[in-house]
Design a protein around this motif. Structure first.
Motif, PDB file in Angstrom:
ATOM      1  N   PHE A   1       0.942  -1.199  -0.139  1.00  0.00           N
ATOM      2  CA  PHE A   1      -0.027  -0.134  -0.022  1.00  0.00           C
ATOM      3  C   PHE A   1       0.961   1.363  -0.115  1.00  0.00           C
ATOM      4  O   PHE A   1       0.322   2.402  -0.047  1.00  0.00           O
ATOM      5  CB  PHE A   1      -0.978   0.045   1.039  1.00  0.00           C
ATOM      6  N   GLY A   2       1.930   1.331  -0.009  1.00  0.00           N
ATOM      7  CA  GLY A   2       3.041   2.172  -0.011  1.00  0.00           C
ATOM      8  C   GLY A   2       3.346   2.876   1.183  1.00  0.00           C
ATOM      9  O   GLY A   2       3.448   4.338   1.275  1.00  0.00           O
ATOM     10  N   ASP A   3       2.828   2.291   2.234  1.00  0.00           N
ATOM     11  CA  ASP A   3       2.762   2.987   3.760  1.00  0.00           C
ATOM     12  C   ASP A   3       3.464   2.213   4.673  1.00  0.00           C
ATOM     13  O   ASP A   3       3.046   1.155   5.083  1.00  0.00           O
ATOM     14  CB  ASP A   3       1.618   3.500   4.083  1.00  0.00           C
TER      15      ASP A   3
ATOM     16  N   VAL B   1      -3.749   6.881   1.736  1.00  0.00           N
ATOM     17  CA  VAL B   1      -2.192   6.793   1.807  1.00  0.00           C
ATOM     18  C   VAL B   1      -1.513   7.765   1.040  1.00  0.00           C
ATOM     19  O   VAL B   1      -0.349   8.336   1.299  1.00  0.00           O
ATOM     20  CB  VAL B   1      -1.603   5.182   1.288  1.00  0.00           C
ATOM     21  N   ALA B   2      -1.963   7.940  -0.274  1.00  0.00           N
ATOM     22  CA  ALA B   2      -1.456   8.978  -1.094  1.00  0.00           C
ATOM     23  C   ALA B   2      -1.331  10.266  -0.629  1.00  0.00           C
ATOM     24  O   ALA B   2      -0.142  11.032  -0.585  1.00  0.00           O
ATOM     25  CB  ALA B   2      -2.160   9.024  -2.418  1.00  0.00           C
ATOM     26  N   CYS B   3      -2.398  10.924  -0.054  1.00  0.00           N
ATOM     27  CA  CYS B   3      -2.436  12.351   0.449  1.00  0.00           C
ATOM     28  C   CYS B   3      -1.323  12.003   1.863  1.00  0.00           C
ATOM     29  O   CYS B   3      -0.957  13.352   2.001  1.00  0.00           O
ATOM     30  CB  CYS B   3      -3.708  12.513   0.829  1.00  0.00           C
ATOM     31  N   ARG B   4      -1.352  11.270   2.552  1.00  0.00           N
ATOM     32  CA  ARG B   4      -0.749  11.186   3.793  1.00  0.00           C
ATOM     33  C   ARG B   4       1.121  11.406   3.435  1.00  0.00           C
ATOM     34  O   ARG B   4       1.858  11.889   3.987  1.00  0.00           O
ATOM     35  CB  ARG B   4      -0.777   9.837   4.761  1.00  0.00           C
TER      36      ARG B   4
ATOM     37  N   GLN C   1       2.212  12.863   0.915  1.00  0.00           N
ATOM     38  CA  GLN C   1       2.445  14.055   0.357  1.00  0.00           C
ATOM     39  C   GLN C   1       2.023  15.090   1.395  1.00  0.00           C
ATOM     40  O   GLN C   1       2.406  16.284   1.259  1.00  0.00           O
ATOM     41  CB  GLN C   1       1.487  14.397  -0.965  1.00  0.00           C
ATOM     42  N   LYS C   2       1.450  14.642   2.494  1.00  0.00           N
ATOM     43  CA  LYS C   2       1.324  15.546   3.689  1.00  0.00           C
ATOM     44  C   LYS C   2       0.384  16.972   3.199  1.00  0.00           C
ATOM     45  O   LYS C   2       0.548  17.972   3.695  1.00  0.00           O
ATOM     46  CB  LYS C   2       2.717  16.222   4.243  1.00  0.00           C
ATOM     47  N   VAL C   3      -0.721  16.257   2.674  1.00  0.00           N
ATOM     48  CA  VAL C   3      -1.700  17.216   2.036  1.00  0.00           C
ATOM     49  C   VAL C   3      -3.171  16.722   2.710  1.00  0.00           C
ATOM     50  O   VAL C   3      -3.326  15.870   2.955  1.00  0.00           O
ATOM     51  CB  VAL C   3      -1.790  17.655   0.535  1.00  0.00           C
ATOM     52  N   LYS C   4      -3.892  17.864   2.676  1.00  0.00           N
ATOM     53  CA  LYS C   4      -5.255  17.438   3.140  1.00  0.00           C
ATOM     54  C   LYS C   4      -6.050  16.607   2.425  1.00  0.00           C
ATOM     55  O   LYS C   4      -5.850  17.019   1.173  1.00  0.00           O
ATOM     56  CB  LYS C   4      -5.896  18.633   3.551  1.00  0.00           C
ATOM     57  N   CYS C   5      -6.787  15.724   2.778  1.00  0.00           N
ATOM     58  CA  CYS C   5      -7.524  14.578   2.173  1.00  0.00           C
ATOM     59  C   CYS C   5      -8.721  14.819   2.127  1.00  0.00           C
ATOM     60  O   CYS C   5      -9.421  14.809   3.292  1.00  0.00           O
ATOM     61  CB  CYS C   5      -7.304  13.187   2.445  1.00  0.00           C
ATOM     62  N   HIS C   6      -9.595  15.295   1.090  1.00  0.00           N
ATOM     63  CA  HIS C   6     -10.908  15.506   0.989  1.00  0.00           C
ATOM     64  C   HIS C   6     -11.668  14.162   0.382  1.00  0.00           C
ATOM     65  O   HIS C   6     -11.676  13.904  -0.697  1.00  0.00           O
ATOM     66  CB  HIS C   6     -11.248  16.631   0.171  1.00  0.00           C
ATOM     67  N   MET C   7     -12.141  13.566   1.490  1.00  0.00           N
ATOM     68  CA  MET C   7     -13.135  12.517   1.185  1.00  0.00           C
ATOM     69  C   MET C   7     -14.522  12.521   1.447  1.00  0.00           C
ATOM     70  O   MET C   7     -14.868  12.794   2.641  1.00  0.00           O
ATOM     71  CB  MET C   7     -12.451  11.371   1.897  1.00  0.00           C
ATOM     72  N   ARG C   8     -15.512  12.716   0.495  1.00  0.00           N
ATOM     73  CA  ARG C   8     -16.771  12.800   0.723  1.00  0.00           C
ATOM     74  C   ARG C   8     -17.574  11.813   1.434  1.00  0.00           C
ATOM     75  O   ARG C   8     -17.551  10.700   0.980  1.00  0.00           O
ATOM     76  CB  ARG C   8     -17.638  13.085  -0.250  1.00  0.00           C
TER      77      ARG C   8
ATOM     78  N   ASN D   1      -6.326   4.377  -1.422  1.00  0.00           N
ATOM     79  CA  ASN D   1      -6.407   3.414  -0.159  1.00  0.00           C
ATOM     80  C   ASN D   1      -6.362   3.921   1.220  1.00  0.00           C
ATOM     81  O   ASN D   1      -5.612   4.985   1.264  1.00  0.00           O
ATOM     82  CB  ASN D   1      -5.491   2.297  -0.229  1.00  0.00           C
ATOM     83  N   VAL D   2      -7.242   3.532   2.302  1.00  0.00           N
ATOM     84  CA  VAL D   2      -7.092   3.928   3.589  1.00  0.00           C
ATOM     85  C   VAL D   2      -6.345   3.013   4.269  1.00  0.00           C
ATOM     86  O   VAL D   2      -6.987   1.821   4.520  1.00  0.00           O
ATOM     87  CB  VAL D   2      -8.211   4.622   4.137  1.00  0.00           C
TER      88      VAL D   2
END
Length: 644
Positions: free
Chosen positions: A18-20, A34-37, A39-46, A63-64
């Motif tokens: 999963f890359g983490d 995982v991708a946003c974490r 890059q340390k950016v905010k993850c907008h998940m509706r 993926n979470v």
């Protein structure tokens, strides 16, 4: 406080995929992917649903890495549901074990499983979860560490003494498997899973396949199904037999031929499971025979298994009860005869020693026709038993060394075998009438089998004869036998070329016929191209007959299933004929050159063929085995020459 668990190798590999690599934090729930974490950016998940807006826009996998706390919460719910299902399953298995009297299943019920988690219980401590994860990841080592006695099968053998019997008995009968007697009959009454109940084919398709086999194919082999006249009866009796019937029927069906692969795969799986099973019955043997007669890739393995199981359940002893009028004994003896014929089909023709033996049951085959249960199908079956008993003697006498010429002292034995085949043909040729399911096959099959047997026997005359470009002649006695073999091979091909009804049988006859048709063609081609110097034959007529046969086979196999053996044989013979036609042209030139250069030896002047009325067969051919009468009787009138 945060608790960091040691990560097993499999868990680390999962995180890597999963890359983490970071272990999940159990103090809070993770809501970023995982991708946003990374890059340390905010993850907008509706509404917490993946993918997040950033991954969706960039086409990235979203993926979470769920927290351990979330996993623990889900684990409690999942295990509670599984516990309930396991309880219901154990209750069902216990009822089945009681119904079919299987102590093995009851023993399994007594084995304690893993500790249960009651519904509504609180989450177990982290240490317990860590231990559970580790145990799941290293299940193999865990199983090996359990007490050894839990894995040992219960002892099922015991020493017995039958108070009704005397000292004269089968030696090994005093050491028996407990609970084995009568078990197969109990199992046969319980519905077991088959390729229909598992959804591989539909019930409607299975009905059509059963009718295809039951109404036609089964009558070529003397009704292997026996008393089974419906699909439901076969399904109750044996899933293996059900799969065999559906597989063979699909191989011979134009409308449902696409089901062959799935049926064939399931059939092989069932055969594999049956190989080491002690829970077999007579209908499983029928299933093995059905497959052996028609499925060429596994036929030898199937019949070997059938012979073993038939011996294991003492089918050969059924003849004693059959001769006293017992119907169960009659059915057992009949099934043994089917196994015997099938075994000889795939042993003698392939140069293998038969696994089924001669004995009282074979010697008494004709007597079973005198019982009240006998039918015409039984008479056809017994005729085959008699024929293969003769060919078994041929195999035992002459072996399989085709490179060594026949010893002169063995020729009387060969002639006695030939006389036995003549007697067999005379006994059975007029015994059968037309069958509503397979037409005139019962009567015509006798002639076909006779010529197959004669060809096999008389081909021994060519053993050890060297191939040479200069004329080499064999003794008149061997030439007599060789000519009989050539005439039998030609009779086989004449019937295929001239008899439209017999051609219609080819998409249904068992593998033995396909093999022997191929052998007859190859035999004639070899004689015409390599051994034409040794016996007087019309090479051109042989090549013409083979050409017509190949054309007839091409026409017959055009609509057959691609996996049918005759399709492969037809294609191979066509290629072989093309090669041999070129060789024959060269041979004719060589023979013409040699005939003009030297005088033919004065052995059997061919003028006798022009003056049949005054020819003395008794003097010139001491034992011709009446081949000319056989040639005409089995074939009927010769068909007219086809336009070239």
């Amino acid at each position: 406080m945060d608790i960091e668990l040691a990560s097993p190798p499999a868990v680390s590999a999962l995180r890597e995929s999963f890359g983490d690599r970071k272990p999940p934090d159990i103090t809070r729930k993770i809501t970023a992917c995982v991708a946003c974490r990374k890059q340390k950016v905010k993850c907008h998940m509706r509404e917490g649903q993946m993918p997040c807006s950033r991954c969706k826009k960039r086409g990235l996998p979203c993926n979470v890495n769920r927290s351990l706390q979330t996993l623990l919460e889900d684990d409690v719910t999942w295990k509670g549901a599984v516990v309930q299902k396991m309880r219901r399953l154990e209750e069902a298995v216990a009822k089945i074990a009681a119904k079919v009297d299987m102590p093995e299943l009851q023993a399994v019920q007594a084995v304690q499983g893993a500790p249960e988690i009651q519904d509504g219980s609180s989450s177990p401590p982290v240490e317990a979860i860590s231990e559970e994860v580790t145990r799941e990841e290293t299940s193999t080592s865990s199983q090996s560490s359990q007490p050894k006695e839990n894995h040992e099968p219960p002892q099922t053998w015991e020493v017995i003494m039958d108070p009704r019997g005397g000292p004269a008995s089968i030696p090994a009968s005093c050491v028996s498997e407990s609970g084995k007697t009568g078990l197969s009959n109990k199992l046969s009454t319980a519905r077991r899973l088959d390729l229909i109940s598992t959804g591989l084919i539909s019930l409607r398709q299975a009905v059509v396949l059963f009718e295809t086999y039951h109404l036609r194919l089964d009558h070529f082999l003397y009704r292997i199904l026996g008393d089974h006249v419906s699909l439901d009866s076969v399904r109750v009796a044996s899933p293996l037999l059900t799969a065999a019937v559906c597989t063979v029927a699909a191989l011979h069906s134009q409308s449902l031929g696409h089901l062959f692969e799935v049926c064939y795969s399931e059939y092989k799986n069932l055969v594999t499971a049956q190989t080491f099973s002690r829970r077999v019955n007579e209908d499983d043997i029928r299933g093995l025979c059905v497959g052996a007669f028609w499925l060429h890739e596994i036929s030898w393995a199937l019949i070997g298994n059938a012979v073993r199981v038939a011996s294991d359940i003492n089918l050969h002893s059924g003849i004693y009860k059959a001769l006293k009028g017992d119907r169960d004994g009659y059915l057992q003896a009949r099934l043994y005869y089917l196994v015997y014929v099938c075994d000889h089909h795939f042993s003698i023709a392939y140069g293998r020693p038969p696994m089924s033996r001669e004995g009282f049951i074979i010697e008494s085959a004709s007597r079973i026709l005198e019982t009240t249960h006998a039918t015409e199908d039984d008479a056809r079956l017994i005729s085959q038993v008699k024929e293969w008993s003769i060919l078994g003697r041929v195999f035992d006498t002459f072996g399989v060394d085709v490179d060594t010429p026949l010893a002169p002292q063995t020729l009387p034995q060969l002639r006695r075998c030939s006389i036995s085949l003549d007697t067999w043909f005379a006994d059975w040729n007029e015994s059968f009438k037309a069958n509503q399911n397979v037409g005139n096959y019962p009567q015509k099959g006798v002639g076909f089998h006779f010529h197959f047997a004669k060809l096999y026997l008389c081909s021994h005359a060519f053993r050890g004869v060297p191939v040479s470009e200069t004329p080499q002649y064999i003794s008149p006695e061997l030439e007599d036998i060789a000519n009989t073999g050539v005439l039998s091979a030609m009779s086989i091909l004449q019937m295929i070329v001239c008899d439209a009804e017999f051609r219609s049988f080819l998409n249904g006859l068992p593998l033995y016929f396909d093999t022997m048709v191929a052998f007859a063609v190859v035999f004639l081609l070899k004689v015409a191209t390599k051994y034409a110097f040794m016996i007087r034959i019309d090479t051109g007529k042989i090549i013409s007959l083979v050409t017509e046969t190949v054309a007839a086979l091409r026409d017959v196999t055009r609509h057959m299933h691609k996996h049918h053996l005759l399709v492969v044989i037809s294609e191979g013979l066509e290629r072989l004929l093309s090669i041999c036609q070129t060789s024959t042209h060269t041979l004719h030139e060589t023979m013409h050159r040699l005939s003009s250069a030297q005088e033919q030896p004065p052995v059997f002047d061919a003028i006798w063929m022009e003056n049949m009325a005054s020819f003395d067969f008794q003097t010139n051919f001491p034992d011709i085995d009446n081949w000319w009468l056989h040639y005409n009787t089995s074939m009927g009138p010769l068909c007219p020459e086809r336009p070239r």
